[in-house]
Design a protein around this motif. Structure first.
Motif, PDB file in Angstrom:
ATOM      1  N   VAL A 179      -3.510 -16.943 -10.226  1.00 29.94           N
ATOM      2  CA  VAL A 179      -4.666 -16.081 -10.576  1.00 29.94           C
ATOM      3  C   VAL A 179      -5.608 -16.734 -11.790  1.00 29.94           C
ATOM      4  O   VAL A 179      -5.198 -17.315 -12.488  1.00 29.94           O
ATOM      5  N   LEU A 180      -6.865 -16.646 -11.168  1.00 26.07           N
ATOM      6  CA  LEU A 180      -7.706 -17.263 -11.982  1.00 26.07           C
ATOM      7  C   LEU A 180      -8.868 -16.077 -12.633  1.00 26.07           C
ATOM      8  O   LEU A 180      -9.438 -15.413 -11.835  1.00 26.07           O
ATOM      9  N   THR A 181      -8.800 -16.131 -14.066  1.00 29.13           N
ATOM     10  CA  THR A 181      -9.987 -14.975 -14.667  1.00 29.13           C
ATOM     11  C   THR A 181     -11.056 -15.941 -14.825  1.00 29.13           C
ATOM     12  O   THR A 181     -11.186 -17.178 -14.507  1.00 29.13           O
ATOM     13  N   GLY A 182     -11.992 -15.134 -15.131  1.00 28.28           N
ATOM     14  CA  GLY A 182     -13.267 -15.439 -15.289  1.00 28.28           C
ATOM     15  C   GLY A 182     -14.213 -16.148 -14.096  1.00 28.28           C
ATOM     16  O   GLY A 182     -14.942 -17.179 -14.276  1.00 28.28           O
ATOM     17  N   ALA A 183     -14.136 -15.301 -13.092  1.00 29.36           N
ATOM     18  CA  ALA A 183     -14.702 -15.557 -11.969  1.00 29.36           C
ATOM     19  C   ALA A 183     -16.153 -15.838 -11.809  1.00 29.36           C
ATOM     20  O   ALA A 183     -16.943 -16.299 -10.783  1.00 29.36           O
ATOM     21  N   THR A 184     -16.782 -14.996 -12.915  1.00 30.75           N
ATOM     22  CA  THR A 184     -18.349 -15.304 -13.123  1.00 30.75           C
ATOM     23  C   THR A 184     -18.772 -16.206 -13.766  1.00 30.75           C
ATOM     24  O   THR A 184     -20.012 -16.377 -13.754  1.00 30.75           O
ATOM     25  N   GLY A 185     -17.926 -17.212 -14.243  1.00 34.51           N
ATOM     26  CA  GLY A 185     -18.138 -18.239 -15.224  1.00 34.51           C
ATOM     27  C   GLY A 185     -18.482 -19.614 -14.295  1.00 34.51           C
ATOM     28  O   GLY A 185     -18.386 -19.247 -13.119  1.00 34.51           O
TER      29      GLY A 185
END
Length: 289
Positions: A12-18
């Motif tokens: 799981v990868l958070t921060g997909a808008t970065g």
């Protein structure tokens, strides 16, 4: 049946808008099942084996649903004034027994003179993860080379770059290097309970970066020195006053030499030399032309 082996892990990868998480998809998608989380989904990241889930970091239940079954979790948060987001992420990870947390932090956490809002928030986030009971790895980069893209409009319009303390040096690092190094350590027990400080191979000032861009563009550029008041006013137009204060404090520490030291961590983790600013800029020169 195609005979192809199933992906080995759910990540799981958070921060997909970065900018880091989308770069990591290139390294991880061919080998693992990926779930990207952010408040909004991105159509450009849709591909086979990649699920994109809209999560509210103020809603722990939505994080629990997204994190369930994860072997590894990459944590990116970018709101120092909302530390509850980090708490909710860690609580959800603990609830579903995530196997490994990799946190994108900052090299400044090692600077004893750094007590600004951003650095203290990163330290607090790191401590939440360290005390969670989940194996962790900290990725602690210097400033991203991509910050130079803020100069692109003024380079195109007037051939000018601007910086506070324009002769002070920063061992800035390519975002692509940070992404590859982060992808390398995700889910790898060899990197459990370790912190990795990432820098570029050389320490450069804004004047020196401007000279590199000038040579690549084939035209002269002028690097204008900003006063502390001008720099703070520019930041305050984009961020909260507290964030602007933190950025000003970081610039003062850079002027004192706190951000000039380089490491060989990128090469040790990726097996190749760290990207130079000239190499990074050449790969993005269309953004400045």
């Amino acid at each position: 049946m195609t005979g192809q082996a199933a992906p080995s892990r759910k990540i799981v990868l958070t921060g997909a808008t970065g900018q880091i998480t989308p770069l990591m998809v290139r390294h991880l998608a061919p080998h693992h099942r990926l779930t990207l989380t952010s408040r909004t989904t991105r159509a450009d990241l849709r591909r086979p084996g990649v699920e994109h889930v809209a999560c509210d970091y103020d809603d722990p239940a939505s994080l629990v649903r997204a994190f369930r079954g994860a072997d590894a979790l990459f944590v990116v948060t970018n709101q120092p004034t909302r530390p509850e987001h980090d708490r909710n992420i860690v609580r959800a990870a603990v609830e579903v027994s995530v196997g490994h947390i990799v946190k994108l932090s900052a090299a400044a956490v090692h600077d004893d003179a750094a007590h600004d809002l951003i650095t203290e928030w990163q330290r607090g986030s790191e401590e939440l993860i360290r005390s969670s009971g989940i194996p962790w790895t900290m990725i602690q980069p210097r400033s991203f080379m991509s910050h130079a893209l803020a100069w692109a409009p003024s380079i195109r319009s007037s051939g000018v770059t601007c910086a506070l303390h324009a002769h002070s040096r920063n061992a800035c690092v390519a975002p692509e290097d940070v992404a590859q190094a982060s992808a390398r350590v995700l889910g790898d027990p060899e990197h459990h309970f370790r912190s990795h400080q990432l820098t570029g191979p050389q320490s450069l000032s804004a004047h020196e970066q401007s000279a590199v861009l000038s040579e690549l563009l084939g035209r002269p550029l002028v690097c204008r020195e900003l006063s502390p008041q001008e720099a703070h006013a520019r930041w305050a137009r984009r961020y909260s006053p507290a964030m602007a204060d933190a950025l000003l404090a970081g610039a003062e520490r850079q002027e004192a030499g706190a951000k000039a030291q380089t490491t060989d961590t990128v090469e040790r983790l990726t097996g190749r030399p760290a990207t130079t600013f000239a190499q990074w800029a050449a790969g993005h020169i269309d953004r400045f032309a």
